[in-house]
Design an enzyme around this catalytic site. Structure first.
Site: not given
Ligand SMILES: NC(=O)c1ccc[n+]([C@@H]2O[C@H](COP(=O)([O-])OP(=O)(O)OC[C@H]3O[C@@H](n4cnc5c(N)ncnc54)[C@H](O)[C@@H]3O)[C@@H](O)[C@H]2O)c1
Length: 255
Positions: A143, A157
């Site tokens: 991130s 985080y």
């Molecule tokens: N959304 C943002 O703005 C953003 C920004 C920077 C980085 N990220 C990173 O991008 C990635 C995806 O984010 P997102 O916003 O799509 O998240 P989200 O919460 O929409 O989706 C995450 C998915 O991971 C699954 N998950 C969670 N814990 C798990 C586990 N222990 N085992 C298997 N599956 C698991 C959840 O069930 C979900 O389907 C993450 O690593 C997040 O930190 C997101």
């Protein structure tokens, strides 16, 4: 097609950016292994891909549970014969994670378990499979918060994503001699349900989160997946150990 015949594991692909990644990868010819702890959403993604004519299989997996990871990786190899891409997308952000002075220990551990230990377990079981055919691409989703401080802290985080970047460098150097590349993508704020419904639920919160974003908008899942597609394909043969900011420019902005 850019990912023709490539077997790609995408963790956390039941929802959010992982789901979009799975669908876009399948359209580029990938065989997608959906690794997701939530059975309903994971099988839903796989089913939607198959209905659209793509190739996907759901393997229930909790990335924090070593046995679960080991079993799901073994089933993937049994089904598809090899693993070309490991896309470590699963990650969590939770409300109790705030400043170090008020974050409870269980919240700290929960975030570290999914965001860091999950990648350790996935790599532990996938890298030996990649070593067998001397090629592979690992993509770790970190991130932009790994690079900048934030006055609305999420310290567990932030620390977890810094760890993801450091681990990326170490894997990149260890395994490139065996044909395995490792890179990280550092997304800026992306329009996913998590972000929209929680952190930016009203106009004021939205304004705060966009004030340093020169693009004037939140990112879309597709913005990140296109970068992951490049890193998964043979086009990125010379890219290894990169921490790629895909963030609209927010991390470069002072004022
Ligand atoms: N959304 C943002 O703005 C953003 C920004 C920077 C980085 N990220 C990173 O991008 C990635 C995806 O984010 P997102 O916003 O799509 O998240 P989200 O919460 O929409 O989706 C995450 C998915 O991971 C699954 N998950 C969670 N814990 C798990 C586990 N222990 N085992 C298997 N599956 C698991 C959840 O069930 C979900 O389907 C993450 O690593 C997040 O930190 C997101």
């Amino acid at each position: 097609m850019r990912l023709q015949e490539k077997v790609c594991i995408i963790t956390g692909s039941g929802g959010g950016m992982g789901k979009v990644a799975a669908e876009m990868f399948a359209k580029e010819g990938a065989k997608v292994a959906i690794f997701e702890r939530n059975e309903m959403s994971g099988s839903g993604t796989a089913e939607a891909i198959r209905q659209a004519g793509g190739d996907a299989a759901f393997f229930q997996c909790d990335v924090t549970d070593e046995q679960s990871v080991k079993d799901a990786v073994a089933k993937t190899v049994e089904t598809y014969g090899k693993i070309d891409v490991l896309y470590n997308n699963a990650g969590i952000m939770i409300a109790e994670d705030h400043s170090v002075i008020d974050t409870p220990e269980h919240a700290w551990d929960m975030v570290m378990n999914v965001n860091v230990k999950g990648i350790y377990f996935m790599c532990k079981y996938v890298i030996p499979e990649m070593q067998k055919h001397k090629s592979g691409s690992i993509i770790n989703i970190a991130s932009f918060v790994a690079f900048v401080g934030c006055s609305v802290p999420q310290d567990a985080y932030t620390a977890s994503k810094g760890a993801v970047n450091s681990l990326t460098k170490s894997l990149a150097i260890q395994f490139r001699p065996e044909g395995i590349r490792t890179n990280a993508i550092c997304p800026g704020p992306i329009e996913t349900p998590l972000l929209m419904e929680w952190l930016v639920k009203d106009e004021e919160a939205k304004k705060v989160r966009l004030s340093r974003q020169p693009a004037g908008r939140f990112g879309k899942p597709e913005d990140i997946v296109y970068a992951a597609m490049y890193l998964s394909s043979d086009e990125s043969e010379w890219t290894n150990g990169a921490l790629l900011n895909v963030d609209g420019g927010i991390t470069s902005n002072y004022f």
